[in-house]
Design a protein around this motif. Structure first.
Motif, PDB file in Angstrom:
ATOM      1  N   TYR A 468       4.165  75.356   1.763  1.00  0.00           N
ATOM      2  CA  TYR A 468       3.646  76.692   2.038  1.00  0.00           C
ATOM      3  C   TYR A 468       2.568  76.704   3.114  1.00  0.00           C
ATOM      4  O   TYR A 468       2.093  77.771   3.498  1.00  0.00           O
ATOM      5  N   GLY A 469       2.157  75.510   3.562  1.00  0.00           N
ATOM      6  CA  GLY A 469       1.184  75.423   4.634  1.00  0.00           C
ATOM      7  C   GLY A 469      -0.224  75.781   4.213  1.00  0.00           C
ATOM      8  O   GLY A 469      -0.545  75.906   3.029  1.00  0.00           O
ATOM      9  N   VAL A 470      -1.058  76.035   5.212  1.00  0.00           N
ATOM     10  CA  VAL A 470      -2.468  76.301   4.960  1.00  0.00           C
ATOM     11  C   VAL A 470      -2.662  77.633   4.233  1.00  0.00           C
ATOM     12  O   VAL A 470      -3.592  77.790   3.431  1.00  0.00           O
ATOM     13  N   THR A 471      -1.768  78.600   4.469  1.00  0.00           N
ATOM     14  CA  THR A 471      -1.876  79.890   3.774  1.00  0.00           C
ATOM     15  C   THR A 471      -1.682  79.717   2.270  1.00  0.00           C
ATOM     16  O   THR A 471      -2.400  80.315   1.463  1.00  0.00           O
ATOM     17  N   GLY A 472      -0.728  78.876   1.901  1.00  0.00           N
ATOM     18  CA  GLY A 472      -0.508  78.601   0.482  1.00  0.00           C
ATOM     19  C   GLY A 472      -1.719  77.938  -0.158  1.00  0.00           C
ATOM     20  O   GLY A 472      -2.102  78.274  -1.287  1.00  0.00           O
ATOM     21  N   ALA A 473      -2.345  76.998   0.571  1.00  0.00           N
ATOM     22  CA  ALA A 473      -3.542  76.335   0.057  1.00  0.00           C
ATOM     23  C   ALA A 473      -4.699  77.322  -0.079  1.00  0.00           C
ATOM     24  O   ALA A 473      -5.468  77.276  -1.052  1.00  0.00           O
ATOM     25  N   PHE A 474      -4.831  78.223   0.899  1.00  0.00           N
ATOM     26  CA  PHE A 474      -5.871  79.254   0.854  1.00  0.00           C
ATOM     27  C   PHE A 474      -5.696  80.141  -0.385  1.00  0.00           C
ATOM     28  O   PHE A 474      -6.660  80.410  -1.120  1.00  0.00           O
ATOM     29  N   ILE A 475      -4.466  80.579  -0.640  1.00  0.00           N
ATOM     30  CA  ILE A 475      -4.189  81.399  -1.824  1.00  0.00           C
ATOM     31  C   ILE A 475      -4.461  80.598  -3.097  1.00  0.00           C
ATOM     32  O   ILE A 475      -5.019  81.117  -4.071  1.00  0.00           O
ATOM     33  N   ALA A 507      -8.842  68.784   4.769  1.00  0.00           N
ATOM     34  CA  ALA A 507      -7.561  68.068   4.652  1.00  0.00           C
ATOM     35  C   ALA A 507      -6.505  68.699   5.559  1.00  0.00           C
ATOM     36  O   ALA A 507      -5.644  67.997   6.099  1.00  0.00           O
ATOM     37  N   PHE A 508      -6.571  70.017   5.737  1.00  0.00           N
ATOM     38  CA  PHE A 508      -5.628  70.702   6.627  1.00  0.00           C
ATOM     39  C   PHE A 508      -6.145  70.766   8.057  1.00  0.00           C
ATOM     40  O   PHE A 508      -5.456  71.284   8.942  1.00  0.00           O
ATOM     41  N   ASP A 509      -7.385  70.279   8.277  1.00  0.00           N
ATOM     42  CA  ASP A 509      -8.014  70.261   9.604  1.00  0.00           C
ATOM     43  C   ASP A 509      -8.068  71.670  10.207  1.00  0.00           C
ATOM     44  O   ASP A 509      -7.657  71.908  11.348  1.00  0.00           O
TER      45      ASP A 509
END
Length: 575
Positions: A468-475, A507-509
């Protein structure tokens, strides 16, 4: 290996916070001291955590608020907004509360309006008090000083070496969130209970405890013979005898010396027990106690009473008052009331002595539902000086002319010099617990970073949201913070979630700011249960709410809040 040990210790801390038997201040302090003693945090870092600039700013802001909350401004607003249809009253109340809470401590705002709303007769208080608490949260998320949570997050930001958050950095997202949620509250006003209108005969029902004393003329006679079944407005619920409960109580039940009788009834009716000799109400003779002036109070979040029983507290000497009854939302209290641990938000019916108003610990322990504030209101001139000084400090900080801490310190000096605030008042209301929680949380965050535990969680999250990328991690970070704030306090949620958010961003830089904002907004998203947020607990008993009332009213607000936050944060704070 130390990363896993630290993670296990954080899980243990989390479990103890949920259990709620030990205060967060004690738990956080013990954990911080433990990390220092085991070498995970050095002495300098441990000690400087308690003098973080943002933390000092928060403490000074809360001290200044002690004077600001005495402004008559809120009372004047309340008289105007609490009229008309419920939806219009909720709209006006929510807008006013949101605007005021953007700059004043939200606990103080709710405390100031609580008694006014509880006493008014335009609308049932239960239609207004949940919106009051929600609006205080919504106002808090629009500015840096609106809620302690934002200042707590700012303290972590500064400690991590990032640029400090600006006064109105929260506004671009916070205002649309607040407007959307207010609209939902107005449209969903029917979801709020109307306890007073629906059950007027049981309005303001209290539970009180009376013991049959040795030699009482009541002993040896039945309930019917003692005329205890025909009390107007009072009902005998149960009898506690030799460690066992007798419930329901039949008319032929014979009373014995030492029996503890538990009644429920309205405020106006409890004095009916005054006619019975040989009864002690909460350990005091009924005829003496019930002949006093009766006032209602709500136990505050700063009180020394939560988690203690009335048996543990020398209430009479502490406050020159006797407890007549207890009320906890719409919950049925059972057993010996004097042995039930008190909670923040419990309503107490007090019989007060002549010196009650002179006791200096009243305002720290209670919010008064009737009788007004014990401390005098500021005069019009004093109010103008205090509010103008506060507005000037905010403006100078927003324009980068003078740091907020400097402006607040100057205002504090003016308040002390003009006697609008006193050293004794500051000593009584000093937020020691908040200082310990936030200072210790900064130490815990350092231990999470230095041990590699935060990085371990971040890598786990990256693996979990890899598709899901960085957006998934943000959520994911936002949802973790939201879940934490619903089961523990908002500041504790921010403290536990921030190191995870920062490590996940690294971690996602990517820019850590959207993850920081996810923690700030997520930690203030406590709408579903009353136990994670102190203003919810404050309104629970005066509104006679059940836990399900918060859930019904909170679900649409929480969904709207989360949707707008998750949509707008990446727009104004790109990755």
């Amino acid at each position: 290996m130390s990363a896993y040990v630290v993670l296990l210790s954080i899980v243990a801390l989390f479990a103890l916070l949920i259990r709620g038997r030990t205060s967060p201040a004690v738990l956080f302090t013990i954990w911080a001291a433990g990390y220092y003693l085991t070498g995970l945090v050095d002495e300098r870092k441990w000690l400087t955590s308690y003098s973080n600039p943002a933390l000092v700013t928060l403490i000074v802001l809360l001290l200044v608020s002690l004077a600001l909350e005495r402004s008559p401004l809120l009372d004047r607003f309340a008289g105007v907004v609490l009229k008309g249809r419920p939806s219009l009253a909720i709209l006006r109340l929510s807008v006013v509360t949101t605007v005021v809470s953007a700059f004043l401590n939200n606990t103080a705002v709710v405390g100031a309006l609580l008694g006014v709303i509880s006493r008014q007769r335009h609308l049932p208080a239960s239609k207004l008090l949940i919106p009051l608490s929600y609006a205080a949260i919504l106002g808090g998320i629009t500015t840096l000083v609106g809620t302690s949570t934002n200042l707590v997050v700012n303290s972590f930001v500064i400690d991590a070496g990032l640029p400090p958050l600006g006064m109105f950095q929260f506004t671009a997202v916070g205002v649309p969130v607040a407007l959307a949620c207010i609209a939902v509250m107005v449209l969903g006003s029917r979801l709020l209970p109307a306890h007073e209108a629906a059950s007027n005969e049981n309005r303001q029902a209290y539970f009180l405890e009376a013991q049959v004393t040795a030699g009482s003329p009541l002993a040896g006679k039945s309930i019917e013979q003692n005329r205890l079944r025909s009390l107007d407005g009072l009902f005998l619920l149960e009898i506690e005898r030799d460690g066992r409960l007798i419930s329901p109580v039949g008319p032929d039940e014979t009373l014995r010396e030492g029996d503890v009788l538990v009644f429920t009834g309205e405020i106006e009716k409890v004095q009916a027990l005054q006619q019975f000799s040989g009864l002690h109400v909460f350990g005091t003779r009924a005829d003496t106690l019930l002949g006093s002036n009766l006032i209602e109070v709500v136990i505050s979040n700063e009180s020394m009473l939560p988690n203690r029983t009335l048996r543990d507290v020398d209430f009479r000497s502490q406050f020159d008052a006797g407890v007549v009854g207890i009320r906890r939302g719409d919950k049925r209290l059972a057993g010996q009331l004097g042995r039930i641990p008190l909670r923040v938000g419990d309503c107490l019916l007090l019989a007060v002595g002549a010196d009650f108003a002179q006791h200096r610990n009243i305002d720290r322990n209670f919010h008064l539902l009737n009788g007004g504030l014990l401390r005098p209101k500021l005069t019009s001139n004093q109010s103008r000086i205090a509010l103008s000084g506060f507005a000037l400090a905010i403006a100078l900080s927003a324009l980068d002319v003078w740091p907020l801490l400097n402006g607040l310190l100057a205002l504090l000096a003016v308040l002390l010099a003009t006697r609008m605030l006193t050293i004794n008042e500051m000593r009584r209301r000093f937020p020691f617990e908040l200082l310990l929680i936030i200072g210790s949380a900064l130490t815990i965050a350092t231990a999470l970073e230095s041990s590699g535990a935060a990085q371990l969680v971040a890598h786990t999250m990256r693996s979990a949201f890899d598709g899901y990328g960085v957006t998934g991690a943000f959520i994911g970070v936002y949802l973790i913070t939201l879940a934490l704030t619903e089961v523990i306090t908002n500041n504790a949620a921010a403290a536990l979630a921030f190191p995870i958010a920062l490590s996940t961003a690294r971690a996602f830089d990517v820019d850590p700011m959207p993850f920081v904002m996810a923690v700030a907004y997520g930690a203030s998203a406590g709408f579903l249960v009353p136990f994670g947020y102190q203003t919810h607990l404050m309104v629970m008993s005066p509104g006679r709410y059940r836990v399900t009332d918060f859930f019904k009213a909170g679900v649409p607000v929480s969904l709207t809040y989360s949707a707008v936050v998750l949509l707008l944060v990446p727009v104004f704070f790109p990755f």
